[in-house]
Design an enzyme around this catalytic site. Sequence first.
Site, mmCIF file in Angstrom:
data_model
loop_
_atom_site.group_PDB
_atom_site.id
_atom_site.type_symbol
_atom_site.label_atom_id
_atom_site.label_comp_id
_atom_site.label_asym_id
_atom_site.label_seq_id
_atom_site.Cartn_x
_atom_site.Cartn_y
_atom_site.Cartn_z
ATOM 1 N N LYS A 90 0.852 -1.210 0.000
ATOM 2 C CA LYS A 90 0.000 0.000 0.000
ATOM 3 C C LYS A 90 0.878 1.248 0.000
ATOM 4 O O LYS A 90 0.673 2.179 -0.784
ATOM 5 C CB LYS A 90 -0.901 0.035 1.234
ATOM 6 C CG LYS A 90 -1.540 1.404 1.483
ATOM 7 C CD LYS A 90 -2.258 1.485 2.784
ATOM 8 C CE LYS A 90 -1.451 1.729 3.986
ATOM 9 N NZ LYS A 90 -1.217 3.126 4.382
ATOM 10 N N ASN A 91 1.885 1.271 0.858
ATOM 11 C CA ASN A 91 2.684 2.485 1.035
ATOM 12 C C ASN A 91 3.649 2.737 -0.113
ATOM 13 O O ASN A 91 4.269 3.788 -0.188
ATOM 14 C CB ASN A 91 3.422 2.434 2.375
ATOM 15 C CG ASN A 91 2.451 2.639 3.513
ATOM 16 O OD1 ASN A 91 1.291 2.999 3.291
ATOM 17 N ND2 ASN A 91 2.896 2.406 4.730
ATOM 18 N N CYS A 111 -4.718 13.223 12.987
ATOM 19 C CA CYS A 111 -4.560 11.787 12.711
ATOM 20 C C CYS A 111 -4.496 11.031 14.033
ATOM 21 O O CYS A 111 -3.904 11.511 14.994
ATOM 22 C CB CYS A 111 -3.275 11.571 11.920
ATOM 23 S SG CYS A 111 -2.937 9.837 11.601
ATOM 24 N N ARG A 159 0.977 15.062 12.614
ATOM 25 C CA ARG A 159 1.607 14.727 11.323
ATOM 26 C C ARG A 159 1.627 15.938 10.403
ATOM 27 O O ARG A 159 0.925 15.992 9.402
ATOM 28 C CB ARG A 159 0.886 13.565 10.663
ATOM 29 C CG ARG A 159 0.948 12.286 11.495
ATOM 30 C CD ARG A 159 0.313 11.128 10.804
ATOM 31 N NE ARG A 159 1.091 10.662 9.671
ATOM 32 C CZ ARG A 159 0.681 9.681 8.866
ATOM 33 N NH1 ARG A 159 -0.494 9.115 9.085
ATOM 34 N NH2 ARG A 159 1.408 9.276 7.867
ATOM 35 N N ASP A 194 5.235 1.002 11.863
ATOM 36 C CA ASP A 194 3.991 0.366 11.418
ATOM 37 C C ASP A 194 3.858 -1.076 11.886
ATOM 38 O O ASP A 194 2.844 -1.721 11.611
ATOM 39 C CB ASP A 194 3.888 0.421 9.884
ATOM 40 C CG ASP A 194 3.755 1.843 9.372
ATOM 41 O OD1 ASP A 194 3.943 2.069 8.171
ATOM 42 O OD2 ASP A 194 3.484 2.738 10.200
ATOM 43 N N ILE A 214 9.034 7.529 16.213
ATOM 44 C CA ILE A 214 8.559 8.208 15.004
ATOM 45 C C ILE A 214 7.261 8.974 15.282
ATOM 46 O O ILE A 214 7.119 10.146 14.960
ATOM 47 C CB ILE A 214 8.349 7.190 13.865
ATOM 48 C CG1 ILE A 214 9.591 6.305 13.678
ATOM 49 C CG2 ILE A 214 7.968 7.897 12.561
ATOM 50 C CD1 ILE A 214 10.829 7.042 13.187
ATOM 51 N N ARG A 257 -8.286 -0.411 5.037
ATOM 52 C CA ARG A 257 -7.471 0.594 4.352
ATOM 53 C C ARG A 257 -6.116 0.050 3.944
ATOM 54 O O ARG A 257 -5.497 0.535 3.000
ATOM 55 C CB ARG A 257 -7.246 1.796 5.271
ATOM 56 C CG ARG A 257 -8.520 2.527 5.652
ATOM 57 C CD ARG A 257 -8.180 3.769 6.427
ATOM 58 N NE ARG A 257 -7.254 4.587 5.631
ATOM 59 C CZ ARG A 257 -6.759 5.737 6.087
ATOM 60 N NH1 ARG A 257 -7.078 6.141 7.307
ATOM 61 N NH2 ARG A 257 -5.929 6.446 5.346
HETATM 62 C C1 EPZ Z 1 4.710 7.054 5.865
HETATM 63 O O1 EPZ Z 1 4.011 8.199 6.354
HETATM 64 C C2 EPZ Z 1 3.714 5.892 5.913
HETATM 65 N N1 EPZ Z 1 2.532 6.222 5.145
HETATM 66 C C3 EPZ Z 1 3.291 5.627 7.354
HETATM 67 O O2 EPZ Z 1 2.487 4.456 7.375
HETATM 68 C C4 EPZ Z 1 4.528 5.354 8.190
HETATM 69 O O3 EPZ Z 1 4.153 5.209 9.531
HETATM 70 C C5 EPZ Z 1 5.511 6.523 8.058
HETATM 71 O O4 EPZ Z 1 5.844 6.751 6.684
HETATM 72 C C6 EPZ Z 1 6.813 6.260 8.800
HETATM 73 O O5 EPZ Z 1 7.419 5.104 8.372
HETATM 74 C C7 EPZ Z 1 2.537 6.013 3.807
HETATM 75 O O6 EPZ Z 1 3.504 5.626 3.207
HETATM 76 C C8 EPZ Z 1 1.252 6.268 3.078
HETATM 77 P P1 EPZ Z 1 6.907 10.531 7.697
HETATM 78 P P2 EPZ Z 1 4.657 9.662 6.228
HETATM 79 O O7 EPZ Z 1 6.759 11.807 6.937
HETATM 80 O O8 EPZ Z 1 5.549 9.738 5.064
HETATM 81 C C9 EPZ Z 1 7.345 13.985 10.953
HETATM 82 C C10 EPZ Z 1 0.611 3.087 7.801
HETATM 83 O O9 EPZ Z 1 0.248 2.582 8.871
HETATM 84 N N2 EPZ Z 1 7.120 14.935 9.834
HETATM 85 O O10 EPZ Z 1 8.059 9.661 7.353
HETATM 86 O O11 EPZ Z 1 3.537 10.626 6.346
HETATM 87 C C11 EPZ Z 1 6.118 13.137 11.264
HETATM 88 O O12 EPZ Z 1 5.211 13.795 12.083
HETATM 89 C C12 EPZ Z 1 1.108 4.553 7.763
HETATM 90 O O13 EPZ Z 1 0.611 2.472 6.730
HETATM 91 C C13 EPZ Z 1 7.228 16.288 10.056
HETATM 92 O O14 EPZ Z 1 7.500 16.729 11.178
HETATM 93 O O15 EPZ Z 1 5.536 9.708 7.573
HETATM 94 C C14 EPZ Z 1 6.746 11.907 11.898
HETATM 95 O O16 EPZ Z 1 6.972 12.156 13.242
HETATM 96 C C15 EPZ Z 1 0.869 5.273 9.036
HETATM 97 N N3 EPZ Z 1 7.009 17.128 9.008
HETATM 98 C C16 EPZ Z 1 8.060 11.771 11.146
HETATM 99 O O17 EPZ Z 1 8.337 13.041 10.562
HETATM 100 C C17 EPZ Z 1 6.707 16.675 7.746
HETATM 101 O O18 EPZ Z 1 6.518 17.479 6.816
HETATM 102 C C18 EPZ Z 1 8.062 10.699 10.048
HETATM 103 O O19 EPZ Z 1 6.911 10.869 9.261
HETATM 104 C C19 EPZ Z 1 6.609 15.287 7.542
HETATM 105 C C20 EPZ Z 1 6.826 14.432 8.600
#
Ligand code: EPZ
Length: 442
Positions: A22-23, A135, A140, A327, A349, A419
């Site tokens: 999915k991701n 969320c 996020r 995850d 994370i 989902r």
């Molecule tokens: C991806 O989300 C995945 N989603 C998430 O999976 C997964 O948990 C996450 O990566 C971490 O591995 C998809 O791929 C659709 P990040 P993403 O940006 O990219 C902070 C699932 O269960 N951050 O790597 O949105 C954020 O808050 C989902 O399948 C900022 O501060 O996650 C977090 O603490 C849930 N500013 C950290 O970075 C930003 O602009 C990592 O988030 C972006 C992120």
Amino acid sequence: MDSFRIRGGQRLKGKIEISGSKNSALPILAACLLADGKTTLKGVPRLSDIDSMQKLIGELGCHVYRHEPAAAERRAAGAGPDLPSLNGPLDIEARDESKSEARYDIVKTMRASICVLGPLLAKRGKAIVSIPGGCAIGDRPVDLHVRGLQKLGAEFRTEGGNIVGEVRGRLKGCRMYLGGAQGPTVLGTINVLCAAVLAEGETVLVGAACEPEVVDCAEMLNKMGARIKGHGTPEIRIEGVDKLVGVEHRIIPDRIEVGTFMIAAAITNGELELKNCNLDHLIAVQDRLDEVGVKIQRQNGTIFASSTRRLNTVEMTTQPYPGFPTDLQAQLMALLCLGDGMSVITERIFPDRFLHVGELNRMGARIRKEGPTAIIQGVKELQGASVMASDLRASAALVLAGLVAKGTTQIDRVYHIDRGYEKIEQKLAAVGADIERVKEKH
Ligand code: EPZ
């Protein structure tokens, strides 16, 4: 809303075919906005999030068509769960490039909608994307996405709950740092990468995410004619090109689904054969499960997972790839509820990602939360109970707990699990689980 009813205590045994990721599929579908001509994607799972992304790029002028497997193929597959390999390829072709808005109605259902921001700015010079709201798993923001795209020359303002971005002329490559307080951003890296492939000159992303999903998208873009190097490492180099063309691409297997089923084998003292996997994507997971006493063996693309009855305790901290994925945090916690002593999990994370704790404790677990850490005191057994799913991975953990709990567990709001897991109840029932989907009465 549908729910699951699970009668615990069945030992799982048999084969499960893993679906496409999915991701990986979500950002790749958005990246198809960059290409001229048709792209054909294989291995795209059937999930509600994928439906949402198809709807979103459809509204952005793409023709999206899923080929259905021939009746003969279906017959050949026989009874049992619809195998992921029967999912027909998906054709995507951007036919009308006048659109540039990702509406709130879709974005509110799926945060990954933000992935259209980079491709729209690079290809159409304009993007209006609703700001993703709150969320269940915690704070996020998308500030790193915006900052990265600003460094390539995009200009942004917020208006009526939307991010409005515009590019005067063409984006320009540059060297930038993309990391945040919690480390690299996965979708942020992919968003900026997708913009940089059509920018003028070279872009260097330092502090980039290294997840296999980033690599999968970069490899598809390179097939389309992009010039990307270093994907899979913290420093990615992109030489901008003038255009990209549609290609054929197969989505990687879903490593989080693999990890979830490995834990299903362990928690039921079972033996599962997982087909269509890439164990290289799960080294940190294998390391922790090994410590717990779960036996993981691989033969070609198949993983054999089994466990001894006695589950050891471990300490685990979630980290960016190749560390232990956030995850799979909830699923590992469900397993450690039956550990022989005290285990500790720290969530680095998404520090607030613990909505499953209260529900597991309702099933007789003994978990105490202290800030970003959970202390799990192992118990002899869990009891079936009525519990509520709150987010995708938390609901997977409740299913795992239900598989081993004494008596019956009812999990409400399983739309969360639909989902991200393709027909999970059919896959589990096919290997011996006593699980059924209870359809909502209308
Ligand atoms: C991806 O989300 C995945 N989603 C998430 O999976 C997964 O948990 C996450 O990566 C971490 O591995 C998809 O791929 C659709 P990040 P993403 O940006 O990219 C902070 C699932 O269960 N951050 O790597 O949105 C954020 O808050 C989902 O399948 C900022 O501060 O996650 C977090 O603490 C849930 N500013 C950290 O970075 C930003 O602009 C990592 O988030 C972006 C992120």
